[in-house]
Design an enzyme around this catalytic site. Structure first.
Site: not given
Length: 242
Positions: A62, A134
């Site tokens: 992320d 992610e």
């Protein structure tokens, strides 16, 4: 980073290698890619390795995704103010953008899910797919370094940015705001109808939105839904400038 010492089966190794070939990427350590596909529901069924899921890689990915996207926006959109860059970034790194990419490249087929999650359709859930995307970015960063990870990420994110710039991207400000706040604070924005003005055939609605201890608005619209969207847009703009 400690990974399970279990040797990948030849079938699984081939599956992971075929995935890499399809994307023209390489992993020196295939166990990192394997870890990126392990959902919590899968490892929870094995008490000895319950901690070995993709959540830590998702956390890392992320941040890498955010940095790569922000750098690209900063360099490429020189004439756009910070508020515009923040709004574009929030759209292209969202679950709504990442989940379809994950399906497109076949992450859904690689996922390792627990029996219950598999039975409930977890392989198609946007949140699981976006998280796996992610985690993939995080794994690739650890294996290949930031520069290569940035190039890999931008293969998917740059086209999404282009869509937004051409006004083909998501404009659902309520969804964007809700996703950001649920992920960050585990709470949902609260909308309140403040007032209605005008005759029945030509009403104007005024709505405010509350985020934790802050209230934004009221914003107006010709119906409640439009007013809520405008309030969400107002909140996103304010947060971006704070």
């Amino acid at each position: 980073m400690l990974l399970s010492k279990k040797t990948l089966s030849s079938e699984r190794k081939t599956q992971l290698q075929d995935f890499c070939k399809s994307l023209s990427i390489k992993f020196k350590n295939l166990n990192l890619l394997e870890l990126a596909t392990k959902h919590r529901s899968y490892t929870n069924e094995d008490p000895k390795n319950a901690h070995e899921n993709n959540e830590r890689l998702e956390f890392l990915g992320d941040s890498v995704l955010g940095a790569a996207t922000a750098t690209f926006l900063y360099k490429e959109l020189e004439n756009h103010p910070e508020g515009d860059l923040a709004k574009i970034k929030s759209i292209v790194v969202s679950e709504k953008a990442l989940a379809p990419i994950a399906t497109q490249i076949g992450i859904d087929k690689l996922l390792l899910l627990g029996r219950g999650e598999e039975m409930s359709g977890g392989r198609k859930k946007p949140a699981i797919l976006a998280d796996a995307m992610e985690a993939l970015f995080g794994a690739y960063y650890l294996d290949n370094g930031y520069e290569n990870a940035q190039k890999f990420i931008l293969r998917f994110i740059a086209p999404e940015i282009e869509k937004v710039l051409k006004n083909k991207g998501a404009k659902d400000y309520k969804s964007i705001l809700q996703e950001l706040y649920q992920k960050k604070y585990k709470i949902c924005p609260l909308y309140e109808l403040v007032k209605k003005t005008g005759p029945d055939h030509d009403r104007t609605f005024w709505v405010s939105v509350r985020l934790k201890d802050e209230t934004y608005g009221p914003a107006e619209g010709k119906n409640k839904k439009e007013a809520e969207q405008n309030a969400a847009k107002m909140a996103l703009e304010a947060v971006a400038q704070s």
